[in-house]
Design an enzyme around this catalytic site. Structure first.
Site, mmCIF file in Angstrom:
data_model
loop_
_atom_site.group_PDB
_atom_site.id
_atom_site.type_symbol
_atom_site.label_atom_id
_atom_site.label_comp_id
_atom_site.label_asym_id
_atom_site.label_seq_id
_atom_site.Cartn_x
_atom_site.Cartn_y
_atom_site.Cartn_z
ATOM 1 N N MET A 1 -16.926 21.198 -14.421
ATOM 2 C CA MET A 1 -17.939 21.077 -13.321
ATOM 3 C C MET A 1 -17.759 20.504 -12.352
ATOM 4 S SD MET A 1 -19.796 23.221 -14.804
ATOM 5 C CE MET A 1 -21.466 23.397 -13.896
ATOM 6 N N ASP B 1 -13.136 9.747 -10.598
ATOM 7 C CA ASP B 1 -12.974 9.827 -11.910
ATOM 8 C C ASP B 1 -12.629 8.469 -12.460
ATOM 9 O OD1 ASP B 1 -12.328 10.865 -14.826
ATOM 10 O OD2 ASP B 1 -12.711 12.771 -13.986
ATOM 11 N N VAL C 1 -20.264 13.545 -15.224
ATOM 12 C CA VAL C 1 -19.461 12.892 -16.006
ATOM 13 C C VAL C 1 -19.866 13.553 -17.680
ATOM 14 C CG1 VAL C 1 -19.253 10.918 -14.726
ATOM 15 C CG2 VAL C 1 -21.002 10.967 -16.623
ATOM 16 N N GLU D 1 -21.336 14.401 -21.226
ATOM 17 C CA GLU D 1 -22.806 14.560 -21.566
ATOM 18 C C GLU D 1 -23.378 13.352 -22.514
ATOM 19 O OE1 GLU D 1 -24.926 16.356 -19.913
ATOM 20 O OE2 GLU D 1 -26.561 17.241 -21.265
ATOM 21 N N LYS E 1 -24.243 8.090 -18.340
ATOM 22 C CA LYS E 1 -24.975 8.674 -17.036
ATOM 23 C C LYS E 1 -25.527 7.437 -16.592
ATOM 24 C CE LYS E 1 -24.583 13.518 -18.175
ATOM 25 N NZ LYS E 1 -23.587 13.934 -17.268
ATOM 26 N N SER F 1 -26.727 18.736 -18.608
ATOM 27 C CA SER F 1 -27.115 19.970 -19.216
ATOM 28 C C SER F 1 -28.551 19.976 -19.816
ATOM 29 C CB SER F 1 -26.177 20.511 -20.075
ATOM 30 O OG SER F 1 -24.721 20.740 -19.582
ATOM 31 N N HIS G 1 -28.642 21.028 -11.492
ATOM 32 C CA HIS G 1 -27.772 21.577 -12.503
ATOM 33 C C HIS G 1 -27.283 22.790 -12.142
ATOM 34 C CE1 HIS G 1 -28.083 23.439 -16.784
ATOM 35 N NE2 HIS G 1 -26.999 22.582 -16.488
ATOM 36 N N ASN H 1 -31.094 26.466 -19.733
ATOM 37 C CA ASN H 1 -30.685 25.805 -21.212
ATOM 38 C C ASN H 1 -31.556 25.678 -22.229
ATOM 39 O OD1 ASN H 1 -28.018 25.953 -20.077
ATOM 40 N ND2 ASN H 1 -27.814 23.656 -19.943
#
Ligand code: CAA
Ligand code: NAD
Length: 395
Positions: A15, A34, A93, A95, A100, A122, A143, A199
């Site tokens: 993503m 990253d 990053v 889930e 987070k 998500s 999102h 979702n």
């Protein structure tokens, strides 16, 4: 509104690389972040490949070359340092809530006073991600849908603490990210609830899929047979889509729904085994399918396969209709039109309400039968579905 010039994308995976690409195409300076040099390099290489394709079609701005756009892309593996001169952050990053929250706090501790932090989670609570960051008013959800350059939808989620300025800046930024397949569709999410709109509506479909996967396993069938059940009517049938999204993402998402929505979201045997084996789908080259020959090779195998007779599209519509009614009941979206439009923009598939208006009584029967068959009571139809009164909640 905050004047956004430089954006940090944290997490340069599936993503993050797509998000970095659309941010660059929107004219922003972008720093890709990253935890390891090799991960950030892989993300930047994917962005370059995407930007070059866009340039080859003449779709970059007037007189802009791929090299001009890539000159605005930098990389870093030191988050605290990287965000010092950024105005806006998009986190992509893994889930996991604790990761987070950590990323959010590091950004708020080290970025300038005006910096806005958005999460591409998500499913997870934006309020919780921002709560202990020191500046929860500057935290918001943003999102995207996979792949961000091709899927029109971006949901912008207001947490309990998001300020008007943050929410408006995030909506404007989202609308400024070009999409290669038509106009962006920005869906404001009115309540910070698990899975937001699209979702959430598709969440219990995962319980159904997980049950189907285990049935295929028990009956000794092949994955292509389950995908053949969709009869070519989905842009990506169940096993292919799960591989495309990532088996780890499906696994983590179901864990979160288990805690927040119902224990019925417990992952089945097949998903658990794939997750534990590290075969996570397209991104690792193997999941349900071997992706080494590309997407088309898998599609042609599915085309020739004998259907399994397990997965049924009307059942999927009934499940989505029921959950869409929960989304309306809980005030997460303003009406069913937004939900249907968002599903089309985020998944290239119609939402359930058009079908539901004609079929809600049948849907209630399908759902009760499914609950009996699977032992999952979460499928039982709720009052708003059974009454058909959702059809008065268009706006
Ligand atoms: N940059 C530039 N060009 C790109 C590109 C990129 N990053 N990616 C693809 N392209 C180009 C391709 O090269 C291709 O160009 P040509 O037509 O010139 O060959 C064009 O865009 C179309 O690409 P594809 O051939 O890959 O497109 P497709 O027609 O096979 O469709 C798809 C791909 C849109 C992904 C379609 O399969 C689809 O809609 N699948 C469903 C995806 C879905 O449901 N996503 C949502 C998942 S859920 C989620 O994301 C939320 C969550 O939180 C988990
Ligand atoms: P991915 O595994 O492809 O990428 C995640 C990246 O984050 C990896 O490169 C990893 O090294 C990096 N990372 C992990 N911890 C980090 C840290 N502390 N700091 C910086 N980078 C870190 O995963 P993905 O599919 O891109 O998913 C990323 C997020 O987007 C998840 O929250 C996921 O739920 C969400 N999402 C996924 C999809 C999808 O279809 N895969 C769609 C929408 C949203």
């Amino acid at each position: 509104m905050v004047d956004v010039k430089k954006i940090a994308v944290v997490g340069s995976g599936l993503m993050g690389s797509g998000i970095g690409q659309v941010a660059l195409m929107g004219g922003y300076s972008v720093v890709m972040i990253d935890i390891k040099e090799e991960f950030v390099d892989k993300g930047v290489a994917k962005i370059k490949e995407g930007i070059e394709k866009v340039a080859a079609k003449g779709l970059l701005g007037e007189g802009q070359s791929a090299a001009d756009v890539m000159a605005k892309c930098s990389k870093n593996i030191d988050l605290a340092n990287a965000v010092k001169d950024c105005d806006f952050v998009i986190e992509a990053v893994i889930e996991k809530m604790d990761v987070k929250k950590d990323v959010c706090k590091t950004v708020m501790d080290n970025g300038p006073d005006h910096i806005i932090f958005t999460s591409n989670t998500s499913t997870m609570s934006i309020t919780e991600i921002g709560k202990e960051s020191g500046a929860p008013d500057r935290v918001c959800g943003m999102h995207f849908f996979n792949p961000p350059p091709l899927m029109r939808l971006i949901e912008v989620i207001r947490s309990e603490d998001t300020s008007d300025e943050t929410f408006e800046t995030a909506k404007a930024a989202a609308a400024s990210f070009p999409c290669l397949r038509g106009d962006r569709y920005i869906a404001p999410v009115l309540k910070d609830a698990p899975g937001f709109i699209v979702n959430r509506m598709n969440a219990p479909v995962q319980i159904y899929l997980s049950w189907c996967f285990d049935q295929v396993d028990q009956k000794g069938l092949d994955w292509v047979q389950l995908d053949a059940d969709a009869g070519g009517k989905m842009p990506m049938p169940p096993c292919m889509l799960t591989d495309f999204v990532g088996i780890d993402t499906m696994y983590h998402v179901m864990s979160y729904y288990q805690e927040t929505l119902s224990p019925d979201f417990k992952q089945g045997k097949v998903i658990t085994e794939l997750y534990e084996s590290g075969n996570l789908g397209e991104k690792t080259g193997k999941g349900f399918y071997d992706w080494s020959q590309g997407r088309d090779a898998i599609k042609s195998k599915i085309k020739g396969a004998e259907p399994a007779g397990l997965f049924d599209l009307n059942t999927t519509f009934a499940i989505m209709l029921n959950e869409g009614c929960r989304v309306l009941d809980e005030g997460i979206a303003s009406g069913f039109k937004v939900i249907d439009d968002a599903n089309m923009a985020g998944m290239n598939a119609p939402g359930p309400f058009g079908w539901g208006k004609r079929n809600y009584e049948n849907a209630a029967n399908i759902l009760n039968e499914l609950a009996d068959k699977t032992g999952k009571n979460y499928f039982r139809p709720i009052e708003l579905l059974k009454s058909g009164n959702f059809s008065k909640m268009r706006k």
